[in-house]
Design a protein around this motif. Sequence first.
Motif, mmCIF file in Angstrom:
data_model
loop_
_atom_site.group_PDB
_atom_site.id
_atom_site.type_symbol
_atom_site.label_atom_id
_atom_site.label_comp_id
_atom_site.label_asym_id
_atom_site.label_seq_id
_atom_site.Cartn_x
_atom_site.Cartn_y
_atom_site.Cartn_z
ATOM 1 N N VAL A 32 0.833 -1.197 0.000
ATOM 2 C CA VAL A 32 0.000 0.000 0.000
ATOM 3 C C VAL A 32 0.875 1.256 0.000
ATOM 4 N N GLU A 33 1.924 1.240 0.803
ATOM 5 C CA GLU A 33 2.781 2.419 0.948
ATOM 6 C C GLU A 33 3.494 2.790 -0.344
ATOM 7 N N ASP A 34 3.613 1.841 -1.261
ATOM 8 C CA ASP A 34 4.338 2.097 -2.506
ATOM 9 C C ASP A 34 3.457 2.633 -3.623
ATOM 10 N N VAL A 35 2.142 2.477 -3.491
ATOM 11 C CA VAL A 35 1.264 2.860 -4.610
ATOM 12 C C VAL A 35 0.019 3.640 -4.186
ATOM 13 N N ALA A 36 -0.198 3.829 -2.893
ATOM 14 C CA ALA A 36 -1.446 4.454 -2.467
ATOM 15 C C ALA A 36 -1.232 5.550 -1.434
ATOM 16 N N THR A 37 -0.167 6.331 -1.618
ATOM 17 C CA THR A 37 0.083 7.497 -0.770
ATOM 18 C C THR A 37 0.621 8.636 -1.636
ATOM 19 N N PRO A 38 0.411 9.875 -1.216
ATOM 20 C CA PRO A 38 0.997 11.005 -1.954
ATOM 21 C C PRO A 38 2.514 10.907 -2.029
ATOM 22 N N GLU A 39 3.119 10.389 -0.979
ATOM 23 C CA GLU A 39 4.573 10.262 -0.953
ATOM 24 C C GLU A 39 5.057 9.275 -2.016
ATOM 25 N N ALA A 40 4.297 8.206 -2.220
ATOM 26 C CA ALA A 40 4.659 7.229 -3.245
ATOM 27 C C ALA A 40 4.614 7.852 -4.630
ATOM 28 N N PHE A 41 3.597 8.682 -4.873
ATOM 29 C CA PHE A 41 3.469 9.334 -6.172
ATOM 30 C C PHE A 41 4.622 10.297 -6.409
ATOM 31 N N ALA A 42 5.015 11.025 -5.367
ATOM 32 C CA ALA A 42 6.131 11.957 -5.500
ATOM 33 C C ALA A 42 7.447 11.211 -5.720
ATOM 34 N N ARG A 43 7.578 10.054 -5.107
ATOM 35 C CA ARG A 43 8.819 9.287 -5.174
ATOM 36 C C ARG A 43 8.970 8.511 -6.484
ATOM 37 N N ASN A 44 7.860 7.912 -6.938
ATOM 38 C CA ASN A 44 7.930 7.064 -8.129
ATOM 39 C C ASN A 44 6.625 7.162 -8.915
ATOM 40 N N PRO A 45 6.396 8.278 -9.601
ATOM 41 C CA PRO A 45 5.133 8.458 -10.313
ATOM 42 C C PRO A 45 4.896 7.417 -11.398
ATOM 43 N N ALA A 46 5.952 6.923 -12.033
ATOM 44 C CA ALA A 46 5.773 5.925 -13.087
ATOM 45 C C ALA A 46 5.171 4.641 -12.532
ATOM 46 N N LEU A 47 5.650 4.202 -11.374
ATOM 47 C CA LEU A 47 5.119 2.999 -10.748
ATOM 48 C C LEU A 47 3.656 3.190 -10.363
ATOM 49 N N VAL A 48 3.354 4.316 -9.744
ATOM 50 C CA VAL A 48 1.974 4.574 -9.312
ATOM 51 C C VAL A 48 1.026 4.656 -10.506
ATOM 52 N N GLN A 49 1.441 5.353 -11.547
ATOM 53 C CA GLN A 49 0.581 5.453 -12.730
ATOM 54 C C GLN A 49 0.353 4.074 -13.353
ATOM 55 N N ARG A 50 1.397 3.277 -13.444
ATOM 56 C CA ARG A 50 1.240 1.933 -14.010
ATOM 57 C C ARG A 50 0.278 1.100 -13.181
ATOM 58 N N PHE A 51 0.394 1.177 -11.869
ATOM 59 C CA PHE A 51 -0.474 0.422 -10.972
ATOM 60 C C PHE A 51 -1.944 0.749 -11.225
ATOM 61 N N TYR A 52 -2.253 2.034 -11.316
ATOM 62 C CA TYR A 52 -3.656 2.423 -11.517
ATOM 63 C C TYR A 52 -4.105 2.231 -12.960
ATOM 64 N N ASN A 53 -3.185 2.301 -13.901
ATOM 65 C CA ASN A 53 -3.544 1.959 -15.280
ATOM 66 C C ASN A 53 -4.022 0.507 -15.353
ATOM 67 N N LEU A 54 -3.329 -0.377 -14.649
ATOM 68 C CA LEU A 54 -3.711 -1.786 -14.636
ATOM 69 C C LEU A 54 -5.060 -1.984 -13.964
ATOM 70 N N ARG A 55 -5.279 -1.306 -12.860
ATOM 71 C CA ARG A 55 -6.552 -1.430 -12.154
ATOM 72 C C ARG A 55 -7.686 -0.880 -13.003
ATOM 73 N N ARG A 56 -7.433 0.241 -13.679
ATOM 74 C CA ARG A 56 -8.461 0.834 -14.549
ATOM 75 C C ARG A 56 -8.779 -0.123 -15.694
ATOM 76 N N GLY A 57 -7.743 -0.691 -16.273
ATOM 77 C CA GLY A 57 -7.950 -1.621 -17.366
ATOM 78 C C GLY A 57 -8.695 -2.874 -16.939
ATOM 79 N N ALA A 58 -8.523 -3.287 -15.681
ATOM 80 C CA ALA A 58 -9.178 -4.499 -15.192
ATOM 81 C C ALA A 58 -10.692 -4.358 -15.136
#
Length: 238
Positions: A32-58
């Motif tokens: 959760v801490e890697d993909v579902a916090t503002p800090e995660a988005f600031a630290r690794n936006p590519a990972l967070v965007q990919r995570f939600y792209n996959l969830r959206r696609g699902a």
Amino acid sequence: MRVFVLTGAGISAESGLKTFRDNDGLWENHRVEDVATPEAFARNPALVQRFYNLRRGALADVAPNPAHVALARLQQALTACGGALTLVTQNVDNLHERGGAADVIHMHGELARVFCVACGFHWDAQCDLTPQSQCPACQTKGGPRPDIVWFGEMPYHMDKIEAALARADLFVSIGTSGAVYPAAGFVQAARERGIQTIELNMEPSHGSLYFDTAHYGPAGTVVPIWVADLMTAIKLDA
């Protein structure tokens, strides 16, 4: 009659959507801490965007289940006779809407929406996001992020939710763990106002002692039965 329904991950999991809670705090091997916090988005936006792209696609691979459809039917019947069903969900999918429900309150945001961290503009978007995505309002590159309420952020529409709960005759919790606040506190607020409370869940939630009545089992089974019984009791047409 005014009914307030809160739904959680349990109702969507039955349609085949994965949840953090069902996977020991992991989803696609991410914490959760890697993909579902503002800090995660600031630290690794590519990972967070990919995570939600996959969830959206699902979302394209799942469909509303009988619980979603039954709630929509109840909402329509109550509205037709001058009552109301306020449907508040902790889920970020669109299964309630696809099941026929209207005016769904997404307190934790929606996968199909985006907002810009630079200017605060919100919009509907079905496409994938990347760190190079540009805000249509302010043109900031990298500004768009999933319109999801992450840990540490304030849920949406709380004033509207609290007002609807105060007016309710019946509070119903479906598929929730009762562990995530502020939603977990809704049942206590309802009881303090003398509102009848019902839990429909796979198993007793953390707040099960606050419910007047409970029915346990899969949402796709117990929710349609409860809806049918309620509609019969208050003489609503199907």
